[in-house]
Each structure stands twice: as structure tokens, then as C-alpha cells.
Enzyme design. Structure first.
Site, PDB file in Angstrom:
ATOM      1  N   SER A  20       0.750  -1.417  -0.028  1.00 42.08           N
ATOM      2  CA  SER A  20      -0.197   0.096   0.049  1.00 42.08           C
ATOM      3  C   SER A  20       1.112   1.242   0.103  1.00 42.08           C
ATOM      4  CB  SER A  20      -0.871   0.085   1.178  1.00 42.08           C
ATOM      5  OG  SER A  20      -0.500  -0.585   2.287  1.00 42.08           O
ATOM      6  N   CYS A  21       2.162   1.089   0.271  1.00 38.05           N
ATOM      7  CA  CYS A  21       3.085   2.247  -0.127  1.00 38.05           C
ATOM      8  C   CYS A  21       3.219   2.622  -1.345  1.00 38.05           C
ATOM      9  CB  CYS A  21       4.464   1.906   0.698  1.00 38.05           C
ATOM     10  SG  CYS A  21       4.465   1.477   2.650  1.00 38.05           S
ATOM     11  N   ILE A  22       3.820   4.127  -1.539  1.00 35.07           N
ATOM     12  CA  ILE A  22       3.989   4.645  -2.766  1.00 35.07           C
ATOM     13  C   ILE A  22       5.493   4.740  -2.859  1.00 35.07           C
ATOM     14  CG2 ILE A  22       3.815   6.677  -4.091  1.00 35.07           C
ATOM     15  CD1 ILE A  22       1.112   5.449  -4.018  1.00 35.07           C
ATOM     16  N   GLY A  85       0.574   1.679  -3.970  1.00 36.94           N
ATOM     17  CA  GLY A  85      -0.706   2.143  -3.488  1.00 36.94           C
ATOM     18  C   GLY A  85      -1.812   1.149  -3.380  1.00 36.94           C
TER      19      GLY A  85
ATOM     20  N   ASP B 155       4.791  -4.794   3.717  1.00 38.92           N
ATOM     21  CA  ASP B 155       4.334  -3.524   3.740  1.00 38.92           C
ATOM     22  C   ASP B 155       2.994  -3.064   3.946  1.00 38.92           C
ATOM     23  OD1 ASP B 155       5.768  -1.174   1.461  1.00 38.92           O
ATOM     24  OD2 ASP B 155       3.562  -1.334   1.597  1.00 38.92           O
TER      25      ASP B 155
END
Lengths: 159, 208
Positions: A20-22, A85, B155
Site C-alpha cells: 500500500s506504500c508509494i 498504493g 508492507d
């Protein structure tokens, strides 16, 4: 994670296995200064002075630009691309996943860049796939790798 | 990584190990009842592994893995996940359904719900064992499943957990059945307040 990576001249910047990180990457094609951040959350919490600025979209984007400028980039020339994301937890018992931080992360990074007057050259965000992103300074090529679709070129930050 | 590595003393580690053993004992029974087969689940070691090391143990950052994740509500809030490397996922399907998708793109509803169910049982048993011993309320919430790059699963879990400060504990687990055995990793991320609560209710002064 949450680190700000900056390099000048040659080399590659990568973010492995973004969920979900960018992974946001900037390149100044003239000074050959490149930078990447791994943004975890849309905005910084209050009263958390010791947090790494790279962790959040609202503090991470300006911190990335500042780090690049310090290394010799000209702010007005930086081109950006981003990926990540995703909503990797796509299966759930009630078929309705509430885990949507990925979407909010993408929107927050885009909003911060716009606010600071930058355009995003290309983005590959959302969906359900984990992504690895790689940017090569010499060529400006930004690639995205997923387990299901393999590796593809998203854009060239040198235009 | 945001969820910093937990630092527990020998005493706390052995308590967690014991709780895990009891929890997995419950899970073994439920799993055997559900499938009509005899399973054993063992905990060779409780390590305070850093979350960053888990993708490597699952076969590498970009290796396929499955993760079943549940937020925990109640007196001891936190997060729990059961992570399996791809070969383990396939063995598990073979044990449970008699068939296994060769490629992740062939995963059916049935395959996904079997994994969700297993994760639900394993995570839920772990929680109820702790809740029984401590008299603290710990409610599991419906599980989520990801079948993706191992680093991307971690993550996403870390992001979910990092809205507040958390510590992480990883527990290596082996599931054995007549046809073979497979390895998985339990990740337990209690909130710091919750952990204090937990040890206090067991009468142990907290080390961390």
C-alpha cells in the site's frame, strides 16, 4: 521504508515489494540528480517530532525535493513518476475490504505534488498487485515489476 | 521499518512461547475437526524477528507468498497475521482440497476461502488462548487474505499497524500432516499499551 534515497550521476534507485506504500521518484535530467521515497501514510501525525519525514506524503514530498536540491538538482526541472498504493489484501470473508490506505496514499502524494506545482509524468497506482519500482538515472527509465505481469516500462523521466 | 523490533526478556519470550503453544494446540484440534485429518502444529522457536527479515524467510522480497491478516480489537488491540511461502500455500491446498493451483493466476474463490478459513482458525485460536489465560478480551475481526510478493504483504501489514506505535513479534511455525509438513510465520503486533496490559495481567513485569 520511509527512507529518502538520493543519488547523482549514475545508478539505480529501487523500492522492492511496495504494497500500500508509494514509491515516488524524481529526476532532474540536467544535473542527473535523482531521488526516491517510500511513502507509508498520507499525513504525519501531530506531535511526533522524531518520525522520519519520508514516511508521510505531506512531509515526504517536500523532503525529497529538498534533498535533491541539496545534491544539486534544480527544483523547476524535476520530473516525477510514482507507483504502488495497491490493496494487496484483496480477499476477505465479506468481500468488502476496508483496507484502502493505498488509494489514500496515492491521492495524497499526487495532491502534494500538485500543490507544489509539479506534474506527474506517469503513475501506476491502485489495483491489487505488489510492485517493485526501478529507476535508472542514465536512461531516465522508470520500470514497474509485478509478479503477474512481469516488468514493464512506465515512462522515461528524461522525456 | 516502523514497527520496531520487540525486545523481550527470556521470561517474556517463554511466556509468549507457552501462549503460542497453547493457542496452536487449540488450532490443531479445530483444523483436524474441520478436515477430518490429523494435523500437528509446532512452534520450533519464538524469535523476536524483525519484520524486515520476514520476506527473506518467505523466499525473498519478490517471491510469492500468502498472508492472512486480522486486526485485533478489545483490551489488547493489535494485529495478527499468518504468512506462508508459496510452496507451503500449495501444500496446504493439497492437504485441504486435494488440488492445488499451479499458478497464482489460477486461484479460485474456493482456494481463497480455504486459506481465509485456515488463517481464521489459526489466528483465532492464538487469540482465544491468550484471552483465556489472561482474562483479557481480544476479539479477532474478519480476516483478509493477500497472495502477492512477500515484501508487498509485509508492507501492507506494517502500514496498517503503524497508525500508532507498535512492536512486532514473529513466530516460526511448522504444520505437519501425514503427507508432509509446511512452514509458516506468525506475526503478532500488539499495541504497546496492549502488551503492557498483557504482561501485567500475567503478573510479569514488562521488559521492553
Amino acid at each position: 521504508m520511509a527512507e529518502i534515497q538520493v543519488i547523482r550521476g549514475t545508478g539505480q534507485l529501487t523500492c522492492l515489494g511496495l504494497g500500500s506504500c508509494i514509491g515516488l521518484c524524481g529526476l532532474d535530467p540536467v544535473s542527473n540528480v535523482a531521488g526516491m521515497i517510500h511513502v507509508m501514510l498520507p499525513e504525519a501525525f501531530q506531535a511526533k517530532g522524531e518520525e522520519k519525514p519520508g514516511k508521510f506524503a505531506d512531509t515526504g514530498v517536500p523532503a525529497l525535493i529538498e534533498a535533491m536540491v541539496r545534491l544539486g538538482a534544480n527544483q523547476s526541472r524535476i520530473a516525477f513518476a510514482m507507483a504502488g498504493g495497491a490493496q494487496v489484501f484483496k480477499f476477505s470473508a465479506n468481500n468488502e475490504s476496508k483496507l484502502d490506505i493505498g488509494t489514500r496514499n496515492g491521492a495524497a502524494v499526487a495532491a502534494k505534488l500538485r500543490e507544489l506545482g509539479f506534474e506527474i509524468v506517469a503513475q501506476d497506482t491502485g489495483g491489487n498487485s505488489g510492485r517493485t519500482v526501478i529507476m535508472t538515472v542514465e536512461t531516465g527509465i522508470f520500470t514497474v515489476r509485478t509478479v503477474t505481469s512481469g516488468e514493464k516500462t512506465l515512462c522515461n523521466l528524461r522525456g | 521499518m516502523m514497527a520496531s523490533e520487540i525486545s523481550l526478556g527470556l521470561m517474556e519470550l517463554s511466556v509468549v512461547r507457552e501462549l503460542t503453544n497453547i493457542g496452536l494446540g487449540h488450532a490443531t484440534t479445530s483444523l483436524s475437526e474441520m478436515t477430518g485429518r490429523k494435523f500437528t502444529i509446532s512452534v520450533p522457536d519464538v524469535e523476536s524477528l524483525s519484520l524486515e527479515r520476514i520476506p527473506e524467510l518467505l523466499g525473498g522480497c519478490e517471491a510469492y507468498a500468502a498472508g492472512i491478516y486480522m486486526p485485533i480489537e478489545g483490551d489488547v488491540t493489535g494485529h495478527i497475521a499468518f504468512l506462508l511461502p508459496w510452496p507451503s500455500v500449495r501444500s496446504l491446498w493439497k492437504m485441504l482440497l486435494g488440488t492445488e493451483p499451479c499458478d497464482p493466476s489460477e486461484i479460485t474463490e474456493m482456494d481463497a476461502s480455504a486459506l481465509l478459513e485456515i488463517g481464521n482458525i489459526i489466528n483465532g485460536s492464538f487469540l482465544s488462548a491468550i484471552a483465556d489465560m489472561t482474562n483479557l478480551a481480544m476479539h479477532s475481526t474478519p480476516p483478509y487474505l493477500a497472495i502477492e510478493m512477500s515484501a508487498a504483504i509485509l508492507d501492507a501489514i506494517v502500514v496498517e499497524a503503524s497508525s500508532k506505535d507498535h512492536l512486532a513479534l514473529a513466530i516460526r511455525t511448522t504444520i505437519t500432516e501425514a503427507e508432509g509438513s509446511l512452514e509458516g510465520f506468525f506475526v503478532y503486533i500488539p499495541s504497546i499499551g496492549g502488551l503492557r496490559h498483557l504482561f501485567a495481567s500475567l503478573g510479569i513485569a514488562e521488559a521492553a
